[in-house]
Design an enzyme around this catalytic site. Sequence first.
Site, PDB file in Angstrom:
ATOM      1  N   LYS A 118       0.830  -1.204   0.000  1.00  0.00           N
ATOM      2  CA  LYS A 118       0.000   0.000   0.000  1.00  0.00           C
ATOM      3  C   LYS A 118       0.867   1.258   0.000  1.00  0.00           C
ATOM      4  CE  LYS A 118      -1.921   1.514   3.776  1.00  0.00           C
ATOM      5  NZ  LYS A 118      -2.765   1.656   4.985  1.00  0.00           N
ATOM      6  N   ASP A 163      -6.465   1.117   0.802  1.00  0.00           N
ATOM      7  CA  ASP A 163      -6.606   1.171   2.252  1.00  0.00           C
ATOM      8  C   ASP A 163      -8.025   0.777   2.612  1.00  0.00           C
ATOM      9  OD1 ASP A 163      -8.166   3.353   1.584  1.00  0.00           O
ATOM     10  OD2 ASP A 163      -7.107   4.772   2.858  1.00  0.00           O
TER      11      ASP A 163
END
Length: 216
Positions: free
Chosen positions: A121, A139
């Site tokens: 991420k 996320d």
Amino acid sequence: MRREDRFRQAIAWFEEHIPVAETELNYGDPFQLLVAVILSAQCTDKRVNMVTPALFAAYPTPASMAAASEEDVFRYIKSVSYPNNKSRHLVGMARMLESEFGGVVPDDVDQLQRLPGVGRKTANVIASVVFKQPALAVDTHVFRVANRLGLTRNSKTPLQTERELTAHIPPEKIPIAHHWLILHGRYVCTARRPHCDECGLAPICAAYAKKGGAAK
């Protein structure tokens, strides 16, 4: 509604209503963004932005942070979540940047993930925001919004969500799409009480349709 149509209409709505979408983290260069994103894990951007001015003043470069101790860095970030782990990650990240990358933040997602504290991420955020690559960080907001809207189907992991989204979003729009979905999840399609009556995407939303709304 076909998923292709849902993507097309969602992108058109975002382009019209949120033509400018960018990170809410404050930073001045790629290194500072990398630090801020590492700090933002399970922590609000607002809190991160409160601690980074003093942190960046003390350690403006990878070299300066690499020379610091974990205890030194901890003093500046102790109010964020998991400060002990993040202090260790930040110092380790800075030292690897210096020793293996010449103090320069790499633009490759795989190379970024070699850095302490940097998962997929975080790497995708840097690749997208700094280097404008078609990388999409997933996320909790992106995962939730994509699922509710019906852009993803039964996605169980962030990687599955990432792959489904990037398969349907034009590459040149992927960097901003990341921010569209985050901002929508942060302020409209919230986790506990989504503001469906105020949402411009409700007409195409799969979750809203299940509640008796317009989309099918």
